[in-house]
Design an enzyme around this catalytic site. Structure first.
Site, PDB file in Angstrom:
ATOM      1  N   GLY A  11      -4.740  15.673  -7.138  1.00 17.59           N
ATOM      2  CA  GLY A  11      -4.370  15.474  -5.743  1.00 17.59           C
ATOM      3  C   GLY A  11      -2.950  15.928  -5.514  1.00 17.59           C
ATOM      4  N   GLY A  50       3.165  14.303  -0.593  1.00 14.85           N
ATOM      5  CA  GLY A  50       4.023  15.064   0.300  1.00 14.85           C
ATOM      6  C   GLY A  50       5.014  15.951  -0.429  1.00 14.85           C
ATOM      7  N   PHE A  51       5.353  15.591  -1.680  1.00 17.27           N
ATOM      8  CA  PHE A  51       6.418  16.307  -2.373  1.00 17.27           C
ATOM      9  C   PHE A  51       6.053  16.737  -3.790  1.00 17.27           C
ATOM     10  CE2 PHE A  51       8.260  13.735   0.904  1.00 17.27           C
ATOM     11  CZ  PHE A  51       9.200  14.570   1.484  1.00 17.27           C
ATOM     12  N   ASP A  74       1.780   0.343   7.291  1.00 19.25           N
ATOM     13  CA  ASP A  74       1.024   1.575   7.534  1.00 19.25           C
ATOM     14  C   ASP A  74      -0.427   1.450   7.043  1.00 19.25           C
ATOM     15  OD1 ASP A  74       0.781   4.137   8.562  1.00 19.25           O
ATOM     16  OD2 ASP A  74       1.415   5.116   6.705  1.00 19.25           O
TER      17      ASP A  74
END
Length: 433
Positions: free
Chosen positions: A44, A47-48, A177
């Site tokens: 996977g 974001g970074f 979130d």
């Protein structure tokens, strides 16, 4: 001449950060406790950086059935650093095990923290964290099921997320979130869920001292726009009631497919005002989401309980659980530990079994040997509707009746598998950070 004004609505995009370079299978990382972890194939991407399969270091290569994953990102990137604070303080295996024992829980969906550290390769430094491996996320399941979950499943998910939220709240954090893409199914047990991604997690009560309510215009609308709390829309730091408000939106969305304000997600002020109106009139919100006969009373009661809370109030978790459990009872269901993502239609009738007499009569009718055979080109009269004469002979009546029962037009199989289509498919929830 004065300088030209900038075009309205144009904002300079922030500079893109570079992803961590890809590591080859077999690369060994050593954590702060001097424990070594061997990387396998990437499974996977965050974001970074990439997420790799991993196992404790050994001579064997990391197989496809590895129990752990490792998140890797450049050491100067922020998200993993923020997550690590939560995991190191609140997600150590012993902490989770002791909590489960004290609360008499069979499972708890908080990912366990197994280690972290810095890995230097050449002149570059990388931060990494080792955690449990998971399967797919709930958002994919939601989309596969036409963006609508069965009521039993939604209530089960709500109960398990309540257990998770109580744990992290008692360890001084809120998640901020909660959404389907941040809920993962277990790798070894697909009936277990885990709440992941603590990049926005907030320590609302450091050392037991709760933060006071304070609005900050720079923080307005933090989180995922369609699900974030009214507190977040106003720029206040998230609190325990914020998490529960988000959970109520999730359950409503999973049941009805689409929240009333999802038509204008590009307008945060509109979304904020819509949520405020919905909190002031929860009955109206429910009417927008559900038809009168499908309205789940437990969702309204859950939202009313959250509405009654003040910013610093401790939630009555047991009361909230009882509301969801009452919902299960109202549909004659219980949390049996199994997550069924597709509704099963148990009302579809099975085709009747033929008795021996009916079977023989049907065969005779088809071969034209039983009773009085029906002539092929004969035009039926009005009184012979449905293939039966006014005063039919015995063999004729039985043959015609049996033929009707065995007609290939039966739709029993279709009824058993049909599912009402949900709302139009859309992309993943938009996140505003």
């Amino acid at each position: 001449m004065p300088p030209k004004a900038k075009a309205a609505g144009r904002v300079r995009a922030p500079a893109k950060r570079k992803l961590a370079e890809k590591f080859s299978p077999g690369e060994v990382l050593t954590d702060m406790a001097k424990k070594s972890w061997k990387l396998g194939a990437p499974v996977g991407q965050g974001g970074f950086g990439l997420i790799y399969l991993a196992e404790e270091n050994s001579a064997k290569p990391v197989g496809a059935d590895a129990r752990y994953v490792v998140k890797v990102e450049p050491s100067d990137s922020g998200p993993l650093f923020s997550e690590l604070k939560f995991y190191m303080r609140a997600a150590k295996p012993d902490q989770i095990r002791n909590w489960m024992k004290s609360q008499k829980l069979k499972s708890l969906g908080v990912p366990r923290y197994w280690g972290s550290g810095l890995h230097v390769r050449g002149e570059k430094s990388y931060r990494f964290m080792v955690m449990d491996r998971f399967s797919t996320d709930l958002q994919k399941k939601f989309e596969e099921n036409g963006k609508q979950f069965p009521r039993k499943l939604v209530l089960q998910l709500g109960l398990r997320l309540l257990d998770i939220l109580e744990y992290i709240h008692e360890h001084e954090y809120v998640h901020a979130d909660i959404k389907a893409s941040n809920v993962m199914l277990g790798y070894s047990d697909p009936n277990q869920i885990y709440l992941v991604d603590y990049g926005l997690a907030y320590r609302y009560a450091p050392d037991g001292v709760q933060k006071e309510y304070k609005e900050d215009p720079k923080r307005c609308h933090d989180g995922t726009i369609e699900l974030t709390s009214i507190d977040a829309h106003k720029g206040a730091a998230p609190c325990r009631r914020s998490d529960l408000e988000i959970l109520s939106y999730c359950m409503a969305q999973w049941l009805c497919g689409r929240l009333p304000w999802e038509d204008k997600l590009q307008d945060p002020l509109y979304v904020k005002e819509s949520k405020i109106r919905s909190r002031e009139n929860i009955s109206e919100f429910m009417s927008k989401c559900f038809s009168s006969q499908d309205k789940p009373d437990e969702i309204q009661k859950f939202m009313e309980e959250v509405k009654s809370m003040d910013y610093q109030d401790k939630p009555e978790y047991e009361k909230l659980r009882s509301i969801l459990q009452a919902g299960l009872k109202s549909i004659q269901a219980k949390d049996d530990g199994k997550l069924e993502f597709s509704a099963v239609d148990t009302a579809a009738p099975k085709p009747p079994k033929k008795t021996l007499k009916r079977k023989v009569a049907a065969e005779e009718a088809e071969s034209g040997t039983g009773g009085s055979p029906i002539k092929k080109k004969r035009v039926p009269t009005k009184k012979e509707a449905n293939g039966v004469e006014k005063s039919p002979r015995k063999g004729q009546k039985r043959a015609a009746h049996t033929k009707k029962r065995s007609s290939p037009k039966s739709t029993d199989g279709e009824m058993a598998t049909s599912v009402s289509p949900g709302p139009a498919k859309r992309g993943r929830p938009k996140k505003i950070r």
